[in-house]
Design a protein around this motif. Sequence first.
Motif, mmCIF file in Angstrom:
data_model
loop_
_atom_site.group_PDB
_atom_site.id
_atom_site.type_symbol
_atom_site.label_atom_id
_atom_site.label_comp_id
_atom_site.label_asym_id
_atom_site.label_seq_id
_atom_site.Cartn_x
_atom_site.Cartn_y
_atom_site.Cartn_z
ATOM 1 N N GLU A 119 0.911 -1.169 0.086
ATOM 2 C CA GLU A 119 0.102 0.054 0.125
ATOM 3 C C GLU A 119 0.826 1.242 -0.118
ATOM 4 O OE1 GLU A 119 -2.326 -0.460 3.495
ATOM 5 O OE2 GLU A 119 -3.449 -2.258 2.642
ATOM 6 N N GLN A 121 3.675 1.812 1.475
ATOM 7 C CA GLN A 121 4.204 2.169 2.941
ATOM 8 C C GLN A 121 5.500 1.318 3.034
ATOM 9 O OE1 GLN A 121 1.199 1.991 6.397
ATOM 10 N NE2 GLN A 121 0.469 0.322 4.857
ATOM 11 N N PRO A 122 6.328 1.821 3.997
ATOM 12 C CA PRO A 122 7.404 0.923 4.187
ATOM 13 C C PRO A 122 7.311 -0.252 4.643
ATOM 14 C CG PRO A 122 7.813 3.141 4.977
ATOM 15 C CD PRO A 122 6.453 3.195 4.544
ATOM 16 N N SER A 123 7.885 -1.313 4.536
ATOM 17 C CA SER A 123 7.554 -2.737 4.891
ATOM 18 C C SER A 123 7.420 -2.750 6.299
ATOM 19 C CB SER A 123 8.500 -3.706 4.373
ATOM 20 O OG SER A 123 9.713 -3.469 5.043
ATOM 21 N N ARG A 125 6.191 -0.350 8.484
ATOM 22 C CA ARG A 125 4.828 0.150 8.646
ATOM 23 C C ARG A 125 3.708 -0.798 8.428
ATOM 24 N NH1 ARG A 125 4.457 6.513 7.947
ATOM 25 N NH2 ARG A 125 5.366 7.280 9.760
ATOM 26 N N PHE A 126 3.992 -1.419 7.436
ATOM 27 C CA PHE A 126 2.945 -2.499 6.754
ATOM 28 C C PHE A 126 2.821 -3.555 7.865
ATOM 29 C CE2 PHE A 126 1.400 -6.153 4.485
ATOM 30 C CZ PHE A 126 0.253 -5.658 3.708
ATOM 31 N N GLN A 129 0.713 -2.827 11.210
ATOM 32 C CA GLN A 129 -0.673 -2.979 11.040
ATOM 33 C C GLN A 129 -1.191 -4.414 11.495
ATOM 34 O OE1 GLN A 129 -1.526 -1.845 6.997
ATOM 35 N NE2 GLN A 129 -1.302 0.278 7.438
ATOM 36 N N ASP A 166 8.894 4.570 14.881
ATOM 37 C CA ASP A 166 8.116 5.914 15.056
ATOM 38 C C ASP A 166 7.981 6.139 16.552
ATOM 39 O OD1 ASP A 166 7.974 6.274 12.236
ATOM 40 O OD2 ASP A 166 6.025 5.103 12.202
ATOM 41 N N SER A 192 9.412 6.025 7.885
ATOM 42 C CA SER A 192 9.224 6.546 6.575
ATOM 43 C C SER A 192 10.397 7.552 6.302
ATOM 44 C CB SER A 192 8.039 7.459 6.603
ATOM 45 O OG SER A 192 8.026 8.555 7.565
ATOM 46 N N ARG A 201 12.751 -2.064 -1.180
ATOM 47 C CA ARG A 201 11.308 -1.589 -2.011
ATOM 48 C C ARG A 201 11.282 -2.267 -3.342
ATOM 49 N NH1 ARG A 201 9.029 2.613 0.523
ATOM 50 N NH2 ARG A 201 7.813 3.235 -1.598
#
Length: 217
Positions: A119, A121-123, A125-126, A129, A166, A192, A201
């Motif tokens: 989506e 996003q950096p992996s 951050r994915f 979720q 983060d 990010s 990426r």
Amino acid sequence: MVVGRRSDPTSTQDRRSIMSYSIIGFGHIGQALAKAFARNGIEVSVATTRDPESFASDAAAIGPTIIPKTLAEAVKADIIFLAVRFESHPEVAKALPTWQGKTIVDVTNAYGVPPEELEGQPSSRFIAQAFSGAKLVKGFNHLGAAVLDQDPAVHGGRRVVFLSSDDDAAAAQIGTLAENLGFSPIKLGALSEGGLLVQARGKSWGHLIFKDLVKFD
């Protein structure tokens, strides 16, 4: 997966304050991480989706502080190293309904995963979720298993590990653990921002992937 505690606590209060650790995934990277814990006498639980008896001999060969556990037992740890293949992380995430109070160290690499599947996003951050409620720190993934396997004390210096998150407090916590394991942590900032330097990426690698650096005091 490996879960552990620092050995020989000096008091009941110390025992309560000690963090517990686990490593989920016991392939080349997971075993290299386990050796870092073993070198420093820190107990850690190791787990996979398989029965712990299937890798108990490999754990025993590393040292007595490496404790084979089931996945359900290993996720009880305070700090969890996610050392599975990137595509396997959703299965691990199902082990708990919420990851509140946990710190996840994302050691995965999403090389070859199309950016649209993430989506945009950096992996990390994915992955965050999937592990709802957890604090996530990207780290220990930029070194190949053969390098990570070695003692980080090199030529009078310490091998560098890059950390990004983060959550500043979580990054500081894992930085302290990295130092206890003999490494020299360098914080790169948010996922990010600096975190992109140690993430894949698509079929391209971040600029700091596979950089074997040593810091001298």
